[in-house]
Each structure stands twice: as structure tokens, then as C-alpha cells.
Design a protein around this motif. Structure first.
Motif, PDB file in Angstrom:
ATOM      1  N   VAL A 229       5.651  -8.768  -0.313  1.00 35.50           N
ATOM      2  CA  VAL A 229       4.670  -8.278   0.664  1.00 35.50           C
ATOM      3  C   VAL A 229       5.369  -7.812   1.936  1.00 35.50           C
ATOM      4  CG1 VAL A 229       2.847  -9.796  -0.145  1.00 35.50           C
ATOM      5  CG2 VAL A 229       4.380 -10.561   1.683  1.00 35.50           C
ATOM      6  N   GLU A 230       4.613  -7.094   2.734  1.00 36.84           N
ATOM      7  CA  GLU A 230       5.061  -6.848   4.103  1.00 36.84           C
ATOM      8  C   GLU A 230       3.922  -7.206   5.049  1.00 36.84           C
ATOM      9  OE1 GLU A 230       5.926  -2.723   5.054  1.00 36.84           O
ATOM     10  OE2 GLU A 230       4.921  -2.123   3.214  1.00 36.84           O
ATOM     11  N   ALA A 231       4.299  -7.673   6.242  1.00 40.84           N
ATOM     12  CA  ALA A 231       3.302  -8.076   7.226  1.00 40.84           C
ATOM     13  C   ALA A 231       3.389  -7.130   8.415  1.00 40.84           C
ATOM     14  CB  ALA A 231       3.559  -9.509   7.673  1.00 40.84           C
ATOM     15  N   LYS A 232       2.219  -6.705   8.901  1.00 44.08           N
ATOM     16  CA  LYS A 232       2.181  -5.829  10.071  1.00 44.08           C
ATOM     17  C   LYS A 232       1.129  -6.351  11.011  1.00 44.08           C
ATOM     18  CE  LYS A 232       3.617  -1.577   7.892  1.00 44.08           C
ATOM     19  NZ  LYS A 232       3.265  -0.322   7.282  1.00 44.08           N
TER      20      LYS A 232
ATOM     21  N   THR B  26       4.603   4.027  -4.262  1.00 42.97           N
ATOM     22  CA  THR B  26       3.665   3.370  -3.357  1.00 42.97           C
ATOM     23  C   THR B  26       2.527   2.766  -4.174  1.00 42.97           C
ATOM     24  OG1 THR B  26       2.431   5.395  -3.033  1.00 42.97           O
ATOM     25  CG2 THR B  26       4.159   4.913  -1.443  1.00 42.97           C
ATOM     26  N   ILE B  27       2.063   3.512  -5.179  1.00 40.02           N
ATOM     27  CA  ILE B  27       0.996   3.002  -6.041  1.00 40.02           C
ATOM     28  C   ILE B  27       1.621   2.157  -7.146  1.00 40.02           C
ATOM     29  CG2 ILE B  27      -0.922   3.656  -7.540  1.00 40.02           C
ATOM     30  CD1 ILE B  27      -0.982   6.358  -6.037  1.00 40.02           C
ATOM     31  N   PHE B  28       2.747   2.645  -7.675  1.00 34.94           N
ATOM     32  CA  PHE B  28       3.479   1.928  -8.722  1.00 34.94           C
ATOM     33  C   PHE B  28       4.776   1.435  -8.099  1.00 34.94           C
ATOM     34  CE2 PHE B  28       1.001   5.388 -10.575  1.00 34.94           C
ATOM     35  CZ  PHE B  28       0.145   4.663 -11.387  1.00 34.94           C
ATOM     36  N   PRO B  29       4.834   0.131  -7.753  1.00 31.56           N
ATOM     37  CA  PRO B  29       5.932  -0.338  -6.923  1.00 31.56           C
ATOM     38  C   PRO B  29       7.293  -0.203  -7.590  1.00 31.56           C
ATOM     39  CG  PRO B  29       4.465  -2.150  -7.575  1.00 31.56           C
ATOM     40  CD  PRO B  29       3.872  -0.919  -8.100  1.00 31.56           C
ATOM     41  N   GLY B  30       8.304  -0.189  -6.748  1.00 32.59           N
ATOM     42  CA  GLY B  30       9.663  -0.129  -7.246  1.00 32.59           C
ATOM     43  C   GLY B  30      10.314   1.198  -6.930  1.00 32.59           C
TER      44      GLY B  30
ATOM     45  N   ASN C 157      -4.001 -10.008  15.212  1.00 36.65           N
ATOM     46  CA  ASN C 157      -4.272 -10.161  13.778  1.00 36.65           C
ATOM     47  C   ASN C 157      -3.075  -9.640  12.989  1.00 36.65           C
ATOM     48  OD1 ASN C 157      -6.766 -11.162  14.254  1.00 36.65           O
ATOM     49  ND2 ASN C 157      -7.896  -9.377  13.498  1.00 36.65           N
ATOM     50  N   VAL C 158      -2.803 -10.263  11.867  1.00 36.93           N
ATOM     51  CA  VAL C 158      -1.713  -9.800  11.004  1.00 36.93           C
ATOM     52  C   VAL C 158      -2.313  -9.359   9.674  1.00 36.93           C
ATOM     53  CG1 VAL C 158       0.412 -10.445   9.823  1.00 36.93           C
ATOM     54  CG2 VAL C 158      -0.098 -11.380  12.076  1.00 36.93           C
ATOM     55  N   LEU C 159      -1.826  -8.206   9.191  1.00 42.58           N
ATOM     56  CA  LEU C 159      -2.290  -7.683   7.920  1.00 42.58           C
ATOM     57  C   LEU C 159      -1.134  -7.768   6.936  1.00 42.58           C
ATOM     58  CD1 LEU C 159      -4.832  -5.741   6.925  1.00 42.58           C
ATOM     59  CD2 LEU C 159      -2.996  -4.080   6.897  1.00 42.58           C
ATOM     60  N   VAL C 160      -1.392  -8.364   5.793  1.00 43.31           N
ATOM     61  CA  VAL C 160      -0.340  -8.489   4.776  1.00 43.31           C
ATOM     62  C   VAL C 160      -0.729  -7.622   3.584  1.00 43.31           C
ATOM     63  CG1 VAL C 160       0.899 -10.078   3.276  1.00 43.31           C
ATOM     64  CG2 VAL C 160       0.137 -10.835   5.534  1.00 43.31           C
ATOM     65  N   ILE C 161       0.181  -6.698   3.203  1.00 44.08           N
ATOM     66  CA  ILE C 161      -0.066  -5.855   2.025  1.00 44.08           C
ATOM     67  C   ILE C 161       1.186  -5.863   1.149  1.00 44.08           C
ATOM     68  CG2 ILE C 161      -1.780  -4.296   3.016  1.00 44.08           C
ATOM     69  CD1 ILE C 161       0.447  -2.355   3.691  1.00 44.08           C
ATOM     70  N   ARG C 162       1.059  -5.308  -0.060  1.00 52.03           N
ATOM     71  CA  ARG C 162       2.216  -5.274  -0.935  1.00 52.03           C
ATOM     72  C   ARG C 162       3.288  -4.370  -0.349  1.00 52.03           C
ATOM     73  NH1 ARG C 162       1.061  -2.347  -5.798  1.00 52.03           N
ATOM     74  NH2 ARG C 162       2.042  -0.674  -4.648  1.00 52.03           N
ATOM     75  N   ARG C 163       4.532  -4.777  -0.475  1.00 55.18           N
ATOM     76  CA  ARG C 163       5.628  -4.024   0.127  1.00 55.18           C
ATOM     77  C   ARG C 163       5.651  -2.592  -0.401  1.00 55.18           C
ATOM     78  NH1 ARG C 163      10.644  -7.153  -1.013  1.00 55.18           N
ATOM     79  NH2 ARG C 163       9.587  -8.659   0.296  1.00 55.18           N
ATOM     80  N   GLY C 164       5.805  -1.641   0.514  1.00 58.69           N
ATOM     81  CA  GLY C 164       5.949  -0.234   0.123  1.00 58.69           C
ATOM     82  C   GLY C 164       4.648   0.453  -0.232  1.00 58.69           C
ATOM     83  N   SER C 165       3.513  -0.236  -0.078  1.00 62.57           N
ATOM     84  CA  SER C 165       2.277   0.401  -0.555  1.00 62.57           C
ATOM     85  C   SER C 165       1.599   1.266   0.497  1.00 62.57           C
ATOM     86  CB  SER C 165       1.307  -0.664  -1.049  1.00 62.57           C
ATOM     87  OG  SER C 165       0.984  -1.547  -0.002  1.00 62.57           O
ATOM     88  N   GLU C 166       2.054   1.246   1.731  1.00 61.98           N
ATOM     89  CA  GLU C 166       1.558   2.119   2.797  1.00 61.98           C
ATOM     90  C   GLU C 166       0.119   1.852   3.225  1.00 61.98           C
ATOM     91  OE1 GLU C 166       3.742   4.173   4.106  1.00 61.98           O
ATOM     92  OE2 GLU C 166       5.280   4.335   2.563  1.00 61.98           O
TER      93      GLU C 166
ATOM     94  N   GLN D  84      -3.844   1.124  -1.784  1.00 62.29           N
ATOM     95  CA  GLN D  84      -2.797   1.156  -2.815  1.00 62.29           C
ATOM     96  C   GLN D  84      -2.162  -0.214  -3.032  1.00 62.29           C
ATOM     97  OE1 GLN D  84      -0.020   4.200  -1.708  1.00 62.29           O
ATOM     98  NE2 GLN D  84      -1.537   5.807  -1.872  1.00 62.29           N
ATOM     99  N   SER D  85      -2.497  -1.142  -2.170  1.00 65.99           N
ATOM    100  CA  SER D  85      -1.821  -2.435  -2.206  1.00 65.99           C
ATOM    101  C   SER D  85      -2.478  -3.397  -3.190  1.00 65.99           C
ATOM    102  CB  SER D  85      -1.849  -3.021  -0.795  1.00 65.99           C
ATOM    103  OG  SER D  85      -1.733  -4.407  -0.837  1.00 65.99           O
ATOM    104  N   ALA D  86      -1.728  -4.387  -3.624  1.00 67.93           N
ATOM    105  CA  ALA D  86      -2.282  -5.476  -4.425  1.00 67.93           C
ATOM    106  C   ALA D  86      -1.539  -6.740  -4.054  1.00 67.93           C
ATOM    107  CB  ALA D  86      -2.107  -5.173  -5.909  1.00 67.93           C
TER     108      ALA D  86
END
Lengths: 388, 385
Positions: free
Chosen positions: A234-237, B157-161, A55-64, A68-70
Motif C-alpha cells: 500500500v501507499e499512504a497519503k 496501475t490497474i494491474f499492479p507490478g 486524514n490519511v488515505l491508504v490505497i494500493r501502491r501504484g494505483s493512482e 483502481q486500488s484494492a
């Protein structure tokens, strides 16, 4: 020639109180040591079982984290259009766009709140996570204010049991079923209809997009394409990698704390073993002289006392591991620092942990017994025989 | 007097054994003290909280914000004297492991509500004049070697950039209970950037800090605030700062409970070691005790001798252990400053350490003392150790 092992065993059983007290000290140290390893293993196992390799999970880049992702709808659609996304037997794509948020719930019987993950799911979600089964009640009806709760959450949190209601987003939500996720992290989540939850929380973006790969090996290709697409942030993991990263800090914390404590505590138990063995040597000086006079070598005497100390370690170690194995029935639940949400996991005893604990006990016995055994071996025959 | 000398002499008959036992107790008392201090550090923020500060946040959970417009309405509630906006930022400094709390705050109001954060007036002015300025705690600045004027980049992380800050002021704690590892910057900086990058997330506040005139009205004021927003899109939950922080501690309660249990395990381990020492000593001296009995000493006297010896060794170990705790806690606190910004040995802990040592001495002698009292003279005289 070696001194028979039965001599060692009998020497220990001759002084029962001393043997028991020393072994009890060792056992408690081994218990702490084993328990910590079991907890860490339990945590690891829970999160490894949560994610699937294909399975691949895609979240917003840098959101950990998912919370926290969108991921905007448009971006989610681009993910859906990738050729690597598998399809289920019926035709629809094996892909789920999920909102994931935290809600604060009180633990049963107290006013202490903790954060619980609530995940909006789609029909594909269940197929993507085959470990999740409805254990009690029924699944929620799509498009309704019904939710299902993981069984760890249902047991621990007020309002999350079957038939109970939770209030959030200006609505009452009825828990119509409990699901069992086979001891994975999903057991600590609440699931509802994705669209209903997005509406209730006034969210326009998803938190994550999860999909199954047609070919598990094509991960790098799809990851590179998604992350280099200028329309995407996004980033995919791999899902399994994502979940094992979620436990890194908590796992490191448990392990460091446990190892530090075990080392400090073990010095106490080693001292206990040392006192016992010194006393054993002192009271048996005459015996040692006799053994030497009979022709046993210094080395044999050294080994006999070392064996005695190690046997103490083995007894203590076995008792400690036995005690720790009782923890199997205790489950542990805490907030994971990284995801800021509640996670339940259990103490898991593996053969490896049992072996490590026994080795640890043996080393403690060896360290405690070495100096006294060396003293016994160094005694001169004449002096030893004269001693009384 | 004579009895006392006998006890001390007895204690040193087996020098090595006594030394090892004492060392064991030192280690146990030290470990116990350290663990209790770790638990104390867990609650440090709670202890430092003020009764006149309330926190208003979204009732669903902390990850949901509140509209900016709530501030004026909260300020109008009777008893409320000040409000301040704050957002948890949750950025990463270079590496994920470098964790420290970061807040976007409206500086004037926030620092007025926190008199325990002491900032030099000139530095604070410099911070106010710099939109990208930040105020950092003294320990935090030490940890990363920041000086005034240094640039600090954070990855949101919450506020990107990526976000750039300049250290303009370093705050100190008014007392040693104050957390000196926090990072503050202008709420407006965050908000202005959000207006451009994600307008839907702008004008949203993570939580409001509410100052009230009288701590006794906290419950009432909290209720009044929450009533204002009932049945709105963003219902609020207002509680005292203490309750709010306790909520955080209770999330990791299982870990605190585990540490507390384990801290008692070391005491039990050392009890077993000490009991073994006393049992061995008593066994070796059975003939002596029988002699003393034969001369006419009463059994309680013999138990008293053993008890005195046990307590003497235990308290020696206890005192040495407590003495060692001070430097160890200091050194450990420095090493773990990222995890435990406030790491203080409390007097309560010292008292507990002392009590633990005394208990070890007491429990260790129960069985050997009882046996010494009961042993018949004839058996004792015949005994071979």
C-alpha cells in the motif's frame, strides 16, 4: 508639468462609439482570461476542500486513484491496528474501509452517460468528513438497499434525485436523501452502505482505507511503517494531498488552454487599442501642437496618451471582470481525466484573480498605446500646429 | 469598375490602420480555425469509427469486467461474424505525463476487425511469436523514439507490478484519420500473469469487440446480445463503436462547449475592432459623403462603398488567415501529438473561417453604413472629424 487627467478622461468620452468598441474588445479578452482563472481556482478549491490535512488515505501502491486500488481485508485490518489512528469520543476508531467504484449513469434529459463515483461508507466516514451534511431526506439505513446522493449528482443524473431508483448489481437502490458536502468533490458522489455495496458488486477487497491521525505530525511515522511492512502493498497519503493530485492534469489543461487563448486573443484587442490610439493622435495633432506650445513637455504628452490607453484598458478590464463575475452562478461539470469520473465545480472569483485580470487589461492598454503615444510625443511643434 | 477602384483606394487611405485591422482579422481567423480543429480532434476517434463494429461491456461501467465465457455466447448471436477480447491496461511509461492508450488484445481477431491498422506481415508474425511482444502506432514510436526490438517497461496501475514489453511491430494508419498512437499487446500475457498474481481477476475481459456482417442490423444485434446476459451477475451493454466513443466525448462535453463558445468570442472581439475601424473611417469622410450626395449619388451607393471597403479588408484578412492556418495547424499538431493523435484541418473549418471573415466585414459596416446613408448634406458638409 503633467497634463491633467481630466483631459484624458474627456478625450475618451468625446468619442463614445470608438471608446466603447475598443473597450468592448478588451473586455471580452479579460472575460476569457478571468473565466479560465476562475474555473481553475474553482477546481482547486473543490478538491482542496475535499480532503482533510489530518486524514490519511491508504490505497494500493501504484494505483493512482481509489477506483483502481484494492486493499485486501487483512491489510485493512493492519492499518486499523496502527497506534496513530485516532478514536472518536464514543470509543470506536476513526477509520473507514471503503469500496469505491464507478457506475455509468445517463445525464438528465439525454442518453449521454457519464461515470459517477459510488462510495460505500461506514459510520466513521461521516465523522471523518465533517463537511458532509444531509441536506434533504434522511441518511440511508445501514444494511439496506438505500443510498444518498451528492446534490450535484442528484441534479444532473437520471435516477439520482430523491425518491428515485437506480438499478445496479441486480438490485434496485432507492435514493432516500441528498447530502451537501460544502462544494467539495463529495458533492459529485453517491454514498451507500459499504457492506451492501461490496456484496452487490461482488468485491472482496476495499478500495481505500481512510483514518484520522491522533497527531497530524505523526503522518511520516505511520506512512513509513505501513509502506515498509512486508505484508502490505500500500501507499499512504494525506487525504488533502491525494485530492489535490487528482486535479493536477485537468487543472494544467484548463490553465494552458486558457493562457494560450488569452495571449492569442489579447493580440487582437491590443491591435484594436492601437488603431484607436493612432486615430486619436492623428485627429488631435493640432491639439498636441497647442499643448506643446503652451509649454508641456514631450514626456507629458507621452504620458497623457499612455494614460488614455491605460484608461481604456481599465474600463475594458472592469467590464470584463464584471462580466466574468456573473459566471459565479454557472456551475461546471466534466469528467476528470485522472479519475475518469464526473466532477462538478464552480467558477470562483478571488480578489487575486480580479487584480490579475485588471493588470492584464492594463498591460494590453499599455502595449496598444505605446507606439501611438510615442508618435504623439515625437511630433514637432511647428508641424503639429500646421496640421489640419 | 470605377467603383471598385474607389473602394480599394479608400481601403488604403490609412495604410497603417488597414494593415493593423487586417492583421487583427488574420489572428482572429487563425485562432478560430485552430480552435475548430481542436474540437475536430476531440471527435477524431468518433469520425474514424466503423458501423460494423460493436462494443460489448459491463452495464454497470467500464471498470467492471465481463467473464471470458461470454465470448462464445456472443459469437453465436446471428449476424455476429467475429469477436475480439480487449482490456484497457492503463500503465505508466516512466512518468504519469507520458499518457497513451494501451490495450491487451487477442491480436489475430483484433487486427482483423481493424483493417485500418496496417501492419507489415513479417513484423506481425514476429509479434505473434513473442509472448511479450507489442504493436505500437507509428506516431507513438516516433514520440518515444522506439524501434523494433526495443524494450518498453510499463508500471501497472490497474494491474499492479512492472511489465516488460518488446516492440515487435509498428502499425500505420490506412488514412490520416487513423489514430497512430495506440499500444497493443497479447491478452494472454496479461491473463497468464493474473492467474498467478491474482487468480480472481484472471479470465476477465474488459470489453468485447464484436464484428457484424451488416451495419444496418447493429441495433437489433446489440439488443440480442444484451438480452442473453440480462439478470446475470454481469449484465452487458452493447453499442456501436461510434456510440461508445461518443460516450467518451460527451463526458468532457462541457470542455468542448466551452472551447466552441470561446472560438466565437474571438470573432466578436475582432468584429468590435473592425467596426471601430469602419466607424472612424466613415466619420472622417462625412464631408466627402455629403459632397457625393450633393452631386447626386443615392444614399445606398454610399453604404455600398463602405460595405465594399469593409468586406474587402475582412476578406483580405480572412484569406491570409486561412493561408496561415495550414502551417500553424501542422506545427501545433506535432507539438500536441500526445494529446491529439489526429489533428487535421478540415475543409468545413476553412469554409467556416471564410464565412466568419465575411460576417465580420458585414457586421462591422452596419452602423457606419446606416449613418452615412442618413446624414443630411448640410450637416455632412459642416462636419469636422
Amino acid at each position: 508639468m503633467a497634463i491633467p487627467l481630466s483631459y484624458t478622461v474627456r478625450s475618451l468620452s468625446a468619442r463614445k462609439v470608438t471608446t466603447l468598441l475598443t473597450a468592448a474588445g478588451l473586455a471580452l479578452v479579460v472575460y476569457v482570461f478571468a473565466t479560465v482563472l476562475m474555473l481553475d481556482e474553482g477546481l482547486r478549491k473543490t478538491l482542496v476542500d475535499t480532503g482533510s490535512w489530518d486524514n490519511v488515505l491508504v490505497i494500493r501502491r501504484g494505483s493512482e486513484t481509489e477506483v483502481q486500488s484494492a486493499v485486501e481485508r487483512e491489510q485493512a485490518n493492519i492499518v486499523e491496528s496502527q497506534p496513530e489512528v485516532a478514536s472518536s469520543a464514543g470509543g470506536p476508531r476513526l477509520l473507514s474501509k471503503e469500496p469505491v467504484v464507478l457506475i455509468s449513469l445517463n445525464k438528465r434529459g439525454s442518453t449521454k452517460p457519464s461515470n459517477v463515483v459510488i462510495r460505500g461508507i461506514t459510520p466513521a466516514s461521516l465523522e471523518l468528513r465533517p463537511q458532509v451534511k444531509i441536506a434533504q431526506g434522511r441518511a440511508f439505513r445501514p444494511g439496506s438497499s438505500e443510498i444518498v446522493a451528492g446534490h450535484s449528482i442528484a441534479r444532473r443524473f437520471e435516477g439520482a434525485g430523491i425518491g428515485e431508483r437506480l438499478r445496479f448489481g441486480l438490485r434496485d437502490w432507492t435514493v432516500v436523501g441528498l447530502f451537501d458536502a460544502g462544494g467539495s468533490g463529495f458533492d459529485s458522489e453517491i454514498w451507500g452502505d459499504a457492506d451492501q455495496l461490496m456484496q452487490a458488486f461482488r468485491r472482496n477487497a476495499y478500495s481505500s482505507v481512510v483514518f484520522r491521525l491522533t497527531d497530524p505530525e505523526s503522518f511520516q511515522t505511520v506512512k513509513a511503517r505501513l509502506e515498509s511492512d512486508p505484508r502490505m502493498t500500500v501507499e499512504a497519503k494525506r487525504e488533502s494531498v491525494y485530492y489535490s493530485e487528482q486535479s493536477e492534469q485537468l487543472s494544467a489543461f484548463i490553465r494552458y488552454l486558457g493562457i494560450t487563448l488569452s495571449v492569442i486573443f489579447s493580440s487582437g484587442a491590443i491591435i484594436g487599442a492601437m488603431i484607436t490610439m493612432y486615430a486619436a493622435v492623428a485627429t488631435r495633432t493640432g491639439e498636441i501642437g497647442t499643448l506643446r506650445a503652451l509649454g508641456f513637455r514631450r514626456r507629458s504628452v507621452l504620458w497623457a496618451f499612455l494614460a488614455e490607453a491605460m484608461l481604456l484598458g481599465v474600463v475594458g478590464g472592469a467590464a470584463g471582470v464584471a462580466l466574468a463575475s456573473l459566471m459565479h452562478w454557472v456551475s461546471f461539470s466534466t469528467t476528470n481525466f485522472q479519475t475518469f469520473s464526473e466532477l462538478a465545480f464552480s467558477f470562483t472569483l478571488t480578489p487575486r484573480i480580479a487584480a490579475e485580470s485588471m493588470l492584464f487589461a492594463l498591460v494590453m492598454g499599455l502595449l496598444g498605446g505605446f507606439l501611438p503615444a510615442a508618435r504623439a510625443a515625437r511630433l514637432k511643434i511647428v508641424d503639429a500646429l500646421r496640421a489640419r | 469598375m470605377y467603383t471598385l477602384r474607389l473602394i480599394v483606394r479608400n481601403a488604403f487611405r490609412h495604410g497603417l490602420r488597414t494593415a493593423l485591422t487586417t492583421l487583427g482579422i488574420v489572428i482572429a481567423v487563425l485562432a478560430f480555425g485552430l480552435l475548430q480543429t481542436v474540437i475536430g480532434a476531440w471527435f477524431a476517434g468518433v469520425d474514424a469509427s466503423s458501423a460494423t463494429r460493436l462494443i460489448t461491456r459491463n452495464a454497470i461501467s467500464l471498470i467492471f469486467p465481463l467473464p471470458l465465457s461470454y465470448e462464445e455466447r456472443i459469437r453465436a448471436v446471428p449476424g455476429v461474424v467475429a469477436t475480439a477480447k480487449a482490456n484497457w491496461f492503463g500503465g505508466v511509461y516512466i512518468d504519469k505525463r507520458n499518457f497513451f492508450p494501451q490495450f491487451a488484445v487477442d491480436a489475430d481477431a483484433y487486427f482483423k476487425l481493424y483493417p485500418e491498422f496496417v501492419v507489415d506481415a513479417e513484423q506481425f508474425r514476429a509479434f505473434q511469436h513473442d509472448g511479450k511482444g507489442c504493436v505500437v502506432g507509428r506516431k507513438l514510436a516516433q514520440t518515444y523514439g522506439w524501434k523494433l526490438g526495443d524494450a518498453v517497461p510499463l508500471r501497472g496501475t490497474i494491474f499492479p507490478g512492472s511489465w516488460e514489453f518488446v516492440v515487435r511491430a509498428i502499425y500505420r494508419g490506412a488514412d490520416d484519420k487513423t489514430d497512430e498512437s495506440q499500444f497493443f499487446f497479447h491478452w494472454d500475457y496479461l491473463n497468464e500473469r493474473l492467474k498467478k498474481s491474482g487468480p480472481r481477476r484472471a479470465n476477465q475481459v474488459g470489453f468485447f469487440l464484436v464484428g457484424i456482417a451488416d451495419g444496418n442490423t447493429a441495433a437489433q444485434t446489440s439488443q440480442q446480445i444484451d438480452t442473453l446476459f440480462r439478470n446475470s451477475l454481469a449484465e452487458t451493454l452493447t453499442e456501436t463503436e461510434k456510440a461508445f466513443l461518443l460516450g467518451f466525448v460527451s463526458m468532457t462535453e462541457a470542455i468542448v462547449v466551452a472551447i466552441r463558445l470561446v472560438s466565437f468570442v474571438i470573432i466578436i472581439i475582432i468584429m468590435a475592432v473592425m467596426a471601430n475601424t469602419m466607424a472612424m473611417s466613415a466619420r472622417e469622410r462625412r464631408a466627402e459623403y455629403a459632397t457625393l450626395k450633393a452631386i447626386g449619388f443615392a444614399p445606398p451607393f454610399l453604404a455600398g462603398l463602405l460595405f465594399g471597403e469593409s468586406l474587402f479588408i475582412a476578406l483580405c484578412g480572412g484569406v491570409l488567415g486561412i493561408a496561415a492556418t495550414f502551417p500553424v495547424v501542422h506545427g501545433f499538431g506535432r507539438l500536441m501529438v500526445k494529446l491529439f493523435p489526429v489533428f487535421q484541418l478540415s475543409m468545413a473549418t476553412v469554409a467556416m473561417q471564410f464565412a466568419a471573415a465575411a460576417l465580420v466585414g458585414l457586421f462591422a459596416v452596419l452602423v457606419p453604413g446606416w449613418n452615412a446613408m442618413r446624414t443630411r448634406i448640410a450637416d455632412g458638409l459642416r462636419a469636422v472629424a
